[in-house]
Enzyme design. Structure first.
Site, PDB file in Angstrom:
ATOM      1  N   LYS A  39      -7.088  -4.867 -14.254  1.00  0.00           N
ATOM      2  CA  LYS A  39      -6.201  -4.428 -13.565  1.00  0.00           C
ATOM      3  C   LYS A  39      -6.464  -4.307 -12.183  1.00  0.00           C
ATOM      4  O   LYS A  39      -7.603  -4.190 -11.777  1.00  0.00           O
ATOM      5  CB  LYS A  39      -5.584  -2.992 -13.776  1.00  0.00           C
ATOM      6  N   ARG A 137       0.039  11.474 -18.494  1.00  0.00           N
ATOM      7  CA  ARG A 137       0.440  10.474 -17.741  1.00  0.00           C
ATOM      8  C   ARG A 137       1.549   9.597 -18.393  1.00  0.00           C
ATOM      9  O   ARG A 137       2.846   9.839 -18.134  1.00  0.00           O
ATOM     10  CB  ARG A 137      -0.778   9.695 -17.390  1.00  0.00           C
ATOM     11  N   TYR A 266     -14.338   0.155  19.295  1.00  0.00           N
ATOM     12  CA  TYR A 266     -13.325   0.985  19.707  1.00  0.00           C
ATOM     13  C   TYR A 266     -13.941   2.416  19.909  1.00  0.00           C
ATOM     14  O   TYR A 266     -14.800   2.779  18.943  1.00  0.00           O
ATOM     15  CB  TYR A 266     -12.355   1.121  18.607  1.00  0.00           C
ATOM     16  N   MET A 313     -10.706  -3.921  12.374  1.00  0.00           N
ATOM     17  CA  MET A 313     -10.186  -4.456  11.560  1.00  0.00           C
ATOM     18  C   MET A 313     -10.753  -5.656  10.980  1.00  0.00           C
ATOM     19  O   MET A 313     -10.733  -5.570   9.696  1.00  0.00           O
ATOM     20  CB  MET A 313      -8.600  -4.863  12.028  1.00  0.00           C
TER      21      MET A 313
HETATM   22  C1  LIG Z   1      -8.048   1.758 -16.393  1.00  0.00           C
HETATM   23  C2  LIG Z   1      -8.160   2.049 -17.808  1.00  0.00           C
HETATM   24  C3  LIG Z   1      -9.264   1.886 -18.797  1.00  0.00           C
HETATM   25  C4  LIG Z   1     -10.431   1.390 -18.288  1.00  0.00           C
HETATM   26  O1  LIG Z   1     -11.253   2.477 -17.736  1.00  0.00           O
HETATM   27  P1  LIG Z   1     -12.616   2.368 -17.506  1.00  0.00           P
HETATM   28  O2  LIG Z   1     -12.941   3.903 -17.140  1.00  0.00           O
HETATM   29  O3  LIG Z   1     -12.751   1.681 -16.140  1.00  0.00           O
HETATM   30  O4  LIG Z   1     -13.523   1.967 -18.636  1.00  0.00           O
HETATM   31  C5  LIG Z   1      -8.884   2.161 -20.063  1.00  0.00           C
HETATM   32  N1  LIG Z   1      -7.678   2.530 -20.646  1.00  0.00           N
HETATM   33  C6  LIG Z   1      -6.741   2.868 -19.790  1.00  0.00           C
HETATM   34  C7  LIG Z   1      -5.521   3.368 -20.241  1.00  0.00           C
HETATM   35  C8  LIG Z   1      -6.984   2.471 -18.279  1.00  0.00           C
HETATM   36  O5  LIG Z   1      -5.998   2.956 -17.406  1.00  0.00           O
END
Ligand SMILES: *Cc1c(COP(=O)(O)O)cnc(C)c1O
Length: 371
Positions: A39, A137, A266, A313
């Protein structure tokens, strides 16, 4: 649109380090099937680069946050199982089924809406039931609702496949295991004796590494550890069992000898010494380097060189140990000679977690696979 072809600033991803991290994670967790979480542009490491290198390195499936990430992976020809960790709108059920994706589901209403969208589609939709044991969540929080969803999946005329079930720990990487055990107890209360699907996965990196004797780990969802970042940041285990995957390199683009007391960048917060050599780097905070990185020592010609003045930047300045030619390699994250900067070092300098720094690394940095 690719905007990172000609810059001398790039991210190198080490295939052999990924393979090493996959192998040790498998050994330590006993995992038979490993989803790699890719992700958020693979935690900033680069979605396609990371996915392809990790599949070669031994991961079995990929986990993304949103449907768009999964579709991007299918478009480049990736065929391994892909789990979408977040909730997707039910109107995309057919699109997910047609792309052979696993959808995470948190309530029965979603299944009914997805059934309308799927209709009599030829392609079945694989479902992953999320169970909320204390992350707060997404996921089922009541046993009878979870049982109803399972029955619905098993009895529905819509081609659903009850493929997978998961929970997620809010604290699996700490020395205090109380909350982990609370969540694990909830898992048992919510799921014991209900029909289980082929894929049962509770573990992220921390849970897989530190709790493999307490939870099922045939299937795991690992992110952090495969990217070479120690989930506990060294508090549960020293990080020496992992290899760093990411190198961030650039080149001196401009070099000048300064007079005494000249201002840099800056806010003119830094003033030079007489004869100080200042190098300009073509990378800045818009590339994802945290703006408070001032003072961090990057590596050039095998020596340390501090970032001086505020990051701009797209550019920033370093104080050079001596006159060095334009084009000299500068390593911001990675190794030069006896020195090494890790993502963790950068993170500590700016009081962030390394995965927060990594996810900030922008698309306009080219990603290349090495070794
Ligand atoms: C991001 C995520 C993972 C991976 O987590 P890590 O701690 O990076 O290994 C696993 N399960 C869910 C539901 C996640 O959102």
């Amino acid at each position: 649109m690719v905007v990172a072809i000609t810059r001398p600033t790039k991210i190198k991803i080490s295939k052999s380090a990924i393979t090493h991290n996959v192998t040790v994670t498998r050994e330590m967790s006993g995992a038979k099937f490993m989803f790699l979480a890719v992700k958020a542009n693979a935690y900033g490491f680069g979605l396609q680069t990371m996915a392809q290198a990790a599949i070669k390195g031994g991961v079995d499936g990929l986990a993304v946050a949103v449907l768009d990430e999964a579709l991007a992976l299918r478009q480049v020809g990736i065929t391994v199982p892909i789990l979408i960790l977040g909730i997707t709108l039910p109107q995309y059920a057919k699109l997910m089924a047609d792309n052979d994706l696993i959808a995470t589901v948190s309530d029965v209403a979603w299944l009914r809406q997805a059934a309308d969208n799927l209709g009599a589609t030829a392609n079945p939709l694989q479902v992953n039931l999320g169970v909320d044991t204390g992350m707060g969540r997404i996921g089922f929080r009541e046993r009878d609702e979870l049982a109803e969803a399972i029955t619905y999946l098993q009895q529905s005329e819509t081609p659903f496949i009850y493929q997978s079930i998961m929970t997620h720990f809010a604290e699996a990487d700490s020395l205090n295991n109380d909350y982990f055990h609370e969540q694990l107890a909830n898992w048992h209360t919510l799921t014991d004796d209900l029909p289980m699907p082929p894929m049962v996965h509770l573990a992220n990196s921390g849970a897989a590494l530190y709790h493999a004797d307490e939870i099922p780990t045939d299937y795991i969802r690992a992110g952090t550890v495969i990217y070479g970042m120690e989930p506990s940041r060294g508090s549960v285990l020293p990080d020496n069992y992992l290899k760093p995957v990411l190198t961030l390199e650039t080149e001196l683009i401009y070099v000048k000898k300064m007079p005494a007391n000249a201002a840099i960048s800056y806010g003119h917060t830094y003033h030079t010494q007489e004869g100080e050599w200042i190098g300009t780097l073509p990378i800045g905070y818009a590339d994802g380097l945290p703006r408070p990185l001032k003072g961090f020592e990057v590596l050039v010609n095998g020596q340390k060189a501090p970032i001086v003045g505020n990051l701009a930047m797209d550019q920033m300045m370093i104080s050079l140990p001596e006159e060095l030619p334009v084009g000299t390699t500068v390593t911001i994250i990675g190794q030069q000679g006896q020195y090494e900067n890790t993502l963790e070092d950068v993170a500590q300098h700016v009081s962030l977690a390394p995965w927060v720094v990594a996810t900030g690394l922008q698309e306009r940095l080219m990603r290349v696979i090495v070794d």
